[in-house]
Design a protein around this motif. Structure first.
Motif, PDB file in Angstrom:
ATOM      1  N   VAL A  87      -6.472   4.087  -1.594  1.00 41.06           N
ATOM      2  CA  VAL A  87      -5.890   4.094  -2.945  1.00 41.06           C
ATOM      3  C   VAL A  87      -4.513   3.408  -2.936  1.00 41.06           C
ATOM      4  O   VAL A  87      -4.187   2.632  -3.841  1.00 41.06           O
ATOM      5  N   ARG A  89      -3.581   1.076  -0.905  1.00 37.49           N
ATOM      6  CA  ARG A  89      -3.845  -0.347  -0.718  1.00 37.49           C
ATOM      7  C   ARG A  89      -4.320  -0.978  -2.031  1.00 37.49           C
ATOM      8  O   ARG A  89      -3.990  -2.128  -2.336  1.00 37.49           O
ATOM      9  N   ALA A  90      -5.080  -0.219  -2.810  1.00 32.56           N
ATOM     10  CA  ALA A  90      -5.524  -0.725  -4.117  1.00 32.56           C
ATOM     11  C   ALA A  90      -4.324  -0.958  -5.035  1.00 32.56           C
ATOM     12  O   ALA A  90      -4.284  -1.931  -5.792  1.00 32.56           O
ATOM     13  N   ARG A  93      -2.560  -4.122  -3.823  1.00 29.79           N
ATOM     14  CA  ARG A  93      -3.318  -5.318  -4.231  1.00 29.79           C
ATOM     15  C   ARG A  93      -3.256  -5.534  -5.745  1.00 29.79           C
ATOM     16  O   ARG A  93      -3.219  -6.665  -6.224  1.00 29.79           O
ATOM     17  N   ARG A  94      -3.253  -4.444  -6.528  1.00 28.41           N
ATOM     18  CA  ARG A  94      -3.131  -4.582  -7.986  1.00 28.41           C
ATOM     19  C   ARG A  94      -1.837  -5.317  -8.342  1.00 28.41           C
ATOM     20  O   ARG A  94      -1.830  -6.223  -9.186  1.00 28.41           O
ATOM     21  N   VAL A  97      -1.974  -9.028  -7.477  1.00 22.66           N
ATOM     22  CA  VAL A  97      -2.703  -9.746  -8.525  1.00 22.66           C
ATOM     23  C   VAL A  97      -1.816  -9.916  -9.768  1.00 22.66           C
ATOM     24  O   VAL A  97      -1.783 -10.978 -10.392  1.00 22.66           O
ATOM     25  N   TRP A  98      -1.090  -8.853 -10.123  1.00 24.31           N
ATOM     26  CA  TRP A  98      -0.201  -8.901 -11.294  1.00 24.31           C
ATOM     27  C   TRP A  98       0.808 -10.050 -11.172  1.00 24.31           C
ATOM     28  O   TRP A  98       0.966 -10.862 -12.093  1.00 24.31           O
ATOM     29  N   ASN A 102      -0.305 -12.816 -13.638  1.00 19.70           N
ATOM     30  CA  ASN A 102       0.417 -12.677 -14.902  1.00 19.70           C
ATOM     31  C   ASN A 102       1.827 -13.264 -14.850  1.00 19.70           C
ATOM     32  O   ASN A 102       2.217 -14.012 -15.749  1.00 19.70           O
TER      33      ASN A 102
END
Lengths: 223, 223
Positions: A87, A89-90, A93-94, A97-98, A102
């Motif tokens: 969790v 690590r998620a 990674r989120r 990506v942001w 973005n």
């Protein structure tokens, strides 16, 4: 020996270089200007984008900054940048990506287009409105960084992670191109000055793109 | 129980659903139309994009299709889709990025804009030129799939991987929206029919988006 195809103002190459620096992995930088669409480079990477890392001895090519980062996280234990539980690590990674998607889309990409591509390729003046929009978007992203740092020591949690490297890489290019106003963002600024002072960051700050000088406080550690 | 926020024609949600299906992970689909920019959903994911997976019991939210896939690869051993050495995994991830970014940008995104968003949101007719450009780009991408399958059994190597799921997810949406012409792409078509016949794929093929019917051969297994 790894070769890294990149150019000085590529935020994704910077993310990779910060990771390689933290992990102590040696590499030879190779200058590649993706807007020239060089045939030999397109043969290496059909997307035509940097960064690409090549190990000529082993005949290995790693394409895309996320792919490269996952590869070195898997193969080099030192300075792990995807820490914690699945969790945790998620969440790291989120945020990568942001910032890769973005922040890049709203800020770094338009600044590169207006202040670098238009100067080097099209020889036209930047569009004032596009610059204003990018700088306005930067305020929103710095607000988000302040918000994250209200709850955490580093952007994704209690330890430095790939999220910090991805964010600092994007911000450093936006800062080089005059798109960042630190006013009213003391927390984000303190975090970024901490990033700038890391040995992995120093070589990046000394690089210049010909004909595009950064603001005077760009590489200062106390500002 | 996991909830998956998605809508039937989201290619990234389909990639996740194929992975969940292969791994045998149960979930409850929750319909979310990101173009409505619903406040409660923006609170959950500031990017406003699907897919998002939520485990309400544990208070966990997984955001972004790549993040979700990495999470389930790390936590569920069954049907591993990032197989092999670190170099093999880099090749799988490179192709996932290729289909998620390039195929989506050139083909799926313009088809969704012209054939879904314009119909549901703007109530205007699709732009014929944008459709033609997307279909032309699809030919190039099918050529690339043929080329990969000249050298490999599956897109990234000798076993099925996340690259196949990512590619099939994008293609299935392009196919639903009438953007794929299989003529002269026998190898790619054989591979895709194989993907369509998997139990993980069948539930996706039976779903419809209101007011947007697919071509008659869309869910046929022999075509």
């Amino acid at each position: 020996m790894w070769q890294l195809y990149q150019f000085p103002l590529c935020p994704f190459s910077r993310k990779v270089r910060l990771l390689l620096g933290e992990k102590g992995i040696g590499y030879e930088p190779v200058r590649e200007s993706p807007w020239l669409r060089r045939d030999e480079f397109l043969d290496l990477n059909p997307t035509g984008q940097v960064p690409v890392m090549v190990d000529t001895d082993r005949g290995v090519a790693l394409i895309d900054s996320t792919v490269i980062c996952e590869f070195f996280e898997e193969t080099v234990d030192k300075a792990a940048m995807l820490n914690g539980t699945a969790v945790d690590r998620a969440e790291i990674r989120r945020l990568v990506v942001w910032f890769d998607s973005n922040f890049f889309r709203d800020i770094t990409a338009p600044l590169l287009e207006e202040r670098m591509i238009k100067r080097l390729v099209h020889r036209t003046a930047p569009d004032a409105r596009a610059l204003r929009d990018a700088m306005k978007a930067a305020v929103g992203h710095l607000d988000y960084i302040d918000y994250l740092l209200d709850h955490r020591t580093w952007l994704a949690g209690p330890t430095m992670s790939l999220a910090d490297l991805a964010a600092a890489a994007q911000i450093s290019i936006a800062d080089y191109l005059g798109g960042i106003d630190w006013k009213s963002h003391e927390q984000a600024k303190r975090w970024y000055v901490g990033m700038k002072s890391r040995p992995s960051f120093r070589p990046l700050l000394s690089e210049r793109m010909d004909g595009i000088p950064p603001p005077s406080d760009y590489d200062k550690l106390d500002d």
